[in-house]
Design a protein around this motif. Sequence first.
Motif, PDB file in Angstrom:
ATOM      1  N   VAL A  49       2.819   3.451  -2.901  1.00 56.51           N
ATOM      2  CA  VAL A  49       3.727   2.662  -3.748  1.00 56.51           C
ATOM      3  C   VAL A  49       3.004   1.433  -4.292  1.00 56.51           C
ATOM      4  N   ILE A  50       2.244   0.747  -3.444  1.00 59.45           N
ATOM      5  CA  ILE A  50       1.526  -0.451  -3.892  1.00 59.45           C
ATOM      6  C   ILE A  50       0.456  -0.093  -4.921  1.00 59.45           C
ATOM      7  N   ASN A  51      -0.239   1.017  -4.722  1.00 53.47           N
ATOM      8  CA  ASN A  51      -1.243   1.426  -5.703  1.00 53.47           C
ATOM      9  C   ASN A  51      -0.603   1.840  -7.019  1.00 53.47           C
ATOM     10  N   ALA A  52       0.576   2.437  -6.980  1.00 52.69           N
ATOM     11  CA  ALA A  52       1.263   2.806  -8.219  1.00 52.69           C
ATOM     12  C   ALA A  52       1.689   1.556  -8.986  1.00 52.69           C
ATOM     13  N   GLN A  53       2.146   0.532  -8.270  1.00 52.16           N
ATOM     14  CA  GLN A  53       2.530  -0.712  -8.947  1.00 52.16           C
ATOM     15  C   GLN A  53       1.309  -1.402  -9.539  1.00 52.16           C
TER      16      GLN A  53
END
Length: 112
Positions: A49-53
Amino acid sequence: MGIGGGIALIVIGAILAFGVRDSIDAIDLTMIGYICIGAGVLALILALVINAQRSNTTHRQVVDQRTVGTVQAAPAPQATTPAVQAPAAPVQQTPVQPVQQTPPQTPPPSGY
């Protein structure tokens, strides 16, 4: 912890939960394995999720320009459509005149 840390926790938890049959007094290795698997899955989901953001963010580069010359007032905004705009007029620069300096004049020496 990133994606690799989450995968490592899942692997260690799976080894403890399904591969180890030894028992230690007051420690349940199967339960510790399940806890590691759960923590690894949670860490893996958070890392994704953090990498997608991070990949959806935009970056702007601000360039400051310094112009030399006289300051002109900005023209009043015109009612034009956003798709059709006239190009900006170039800034007129005033050439700088060199300053001529004269050597200081000293009075002639007296007493000769």
